[in-house]
Design an enzyme around this catalytic site. Structure first.
Site, PDB file in Angstrom:
ATOM      1  N   ASP A 120     -18.134  40.846  36.631  1.00 15.69           N
ATOM      2  CA  ASP A 120     -18.462  41.069  35.223  1.00 15.69           C
ATOM      3  C   ASP A 120     -17.376  40.443  34.340  1.00 15.69           C
ATOM      4  O   ASP A 120     -16.251  40.214  34.793  1.00 15.69           O
ATOM      5  CB  ASP A 120     -18.548  42.582  34.995  1.00 15.69           C
ATOM      6  CG  ASP A 120     -18.871  42.937  33.560  1.00 15.69           C
ATOM      7  OD1 ASP A 120     -19.574  42.178  32.880  1.00 15.69           O
ATOM      8  OD2 ASP A 120     -18.384  44.000  33.107  1.00 15.69           O
ATOM      9  N   ASP A 166     -17.339  47.357  35.361  1.00 21.79           N
ATOM     10  CA  ASP A 166     -16.798  48.606  34.796  1.00 21.79           C
ATOM     11  C   ASP A 166     -17.886  49.569  34.331  1.00 21.79           C
ATOM     12  O   ASP A 166     -17.576  50.708  33.946  1.00 21.79           O
ATOM     13  CB  ASP A 166     -15.907  48.285  33.591  1.00 21.79           C
ATOM     14  CG  ASP A 166     -16.709  47.627  32.490  1.00 21.79           C
ATOM     15  OD1 ASP A 166     -17.281  46.544  32.746  1.00 21.79           O
ATOM     16  OD2 ASP A 166     -16.794  48.197  31.386  1.00 21.79           O
ATOM     17  N   ASP A 213     -16.735  41.222  30.374  1.00 20.80           N
ATOM     18  CA  ASP A 213     -16.080  42.142  29.444  1.00 20.80           C
ATOM     19  C   ASP A 213     -15.521  43.358  30.165  1.00 20.80           C
ATOM     20  O   ASP A 213     -16.219  44.034  30.920  1.00 20.80           O
ATOM     21  CB  ASP A 213     -17.080  42.620  28.381  1.00 20.80           C
ATOM     22  CG  ASP A 213     -17.605  41.457  27.560  1.00 20.80           C
ATOM     23  OD1 ASP A 213     -16.846  40.507  27.310  1.00 20.80           O
ATOM     24  OD2 ASP A 213     -18.789  41.504  27.178  1.00 20.80           O
TER      25      ASP A 213
END
Lengths: 186, 186
Positions: free
Chosen positions: A6, A140, A8
């Site tokens: 990922d 996250d 961000d």
């Protein structure tokens, strides 16, 4: 192996930069320290806690030109993905904002700036990550759902809002333990 | 079912618009009529046939701001994907140019303009389409390869440069026969 990473809050510091801009621009407003963030989306915590006016403030900051490009890299992240990519097929697998206007182009520009042009060829933009085939997804987001059963194992990238999730392997916020967590990638 | 639909030359008229701009801007240069195009990439036919200077001309046209947004829709395409989406999960699955600067953002903008904002949430940008899970991929590219064995059936979207490919179901250039070709989607 195919390793999806990922963008961000895993390699680019979205939360940190948002808080920096918020405090610079609105020094008198409430803010939530990073370690007290409890929701993946900013507005889901800010709006109930500190008021409806945060909806527009969050949108203003997130969607203005230059915001996504301005995100600093997460410490340790660029070194980690570069090293993993020596032995595996790594893709940056990222969901753009609904307000796609600047976000989409700047995500590519960010990758080119911090990882180099060749990495722009390994970007996958999608809102549904279950549709992307891979062996690992380092992300996250607390719960990742979509149309299908994922082929990847979700490896959690730690941040305050996902600390309540148990049962998943977990990489620390500075990537310092990734080799112990994912020895199969070495 | 999950139906992946390519963007350029399937729903947006890349080849037609390129030729229009080329002939307007360089009326004295050679051009290749659409029905004589034999390669998926423009430069692979133009450069060997008509000279090295075409490399820069093609790049200039493809990569200038506004080009991707200016592509007209392929006749019948918007109606077809809208109808398929009533019963199935449709995603626009598209590979950006290596020169991603304007292409990436304009691809989203194009989708918003011609299919509406909600469709921007169904865009998947990737260079490797084998990584995307789906049941069908409607695409004009003659051979689609990547890291893994695809889960989808490649349904050919006809164009001059793929007419030599046999053994695949084939949709006509105006989408007029899609219901006969893909009755399982009705």
């Amino acid at each position: 192996m195919i390793v999806l990473v990922d963008q961000d809050q895993v390699i680019s510091n979205f939360e940190g930069q948002f808080l920096t801009v918020l405090r610079q621009r609105y020094p008198k407003l409430h803010y939530i320290p990073l370690e007290q963030r409890t929701t993946h989306k900013l507005r889901e915590q800010y709006v109930p806690l500190h008021g409806e006016h945060f909806r527009e403030i969050i949108k203003e900051i997130e969607t203005e030109p230059g915001f996504f490009l301005s995100l600093p890299p997460i410490p340790g992240s660029l070194e980690a993905v570069t090293e993993i990519a020596k032995k595996h097929d790594v893709f940056i697998c990222t969901a753009p904002l609904k307000e796609h206007k600047y976000c989409v182009g700047e995500k590519y520009e960010w990758i080119e700036r911090y990882l180099g042009y060749e990495w722009t060829r390994r970007v996958i933009l999608t809102l549904d990550k279950t549709l992307i085939r891979g062996d690992r997804l380092i992300d996250d987001k607390p719960e990742i759902t979509g149309l299908v059963q994922p082929s990847w194992e979700h490896v959690m990238f730690s941040f305050a809002y996902n600390l309540h999730i148990a049962g998943k392997r977990r990489i620390k916020e500075d990537w310092s333990n990734w080799k112990e967590v994912l020895p199969e990638l070495l």
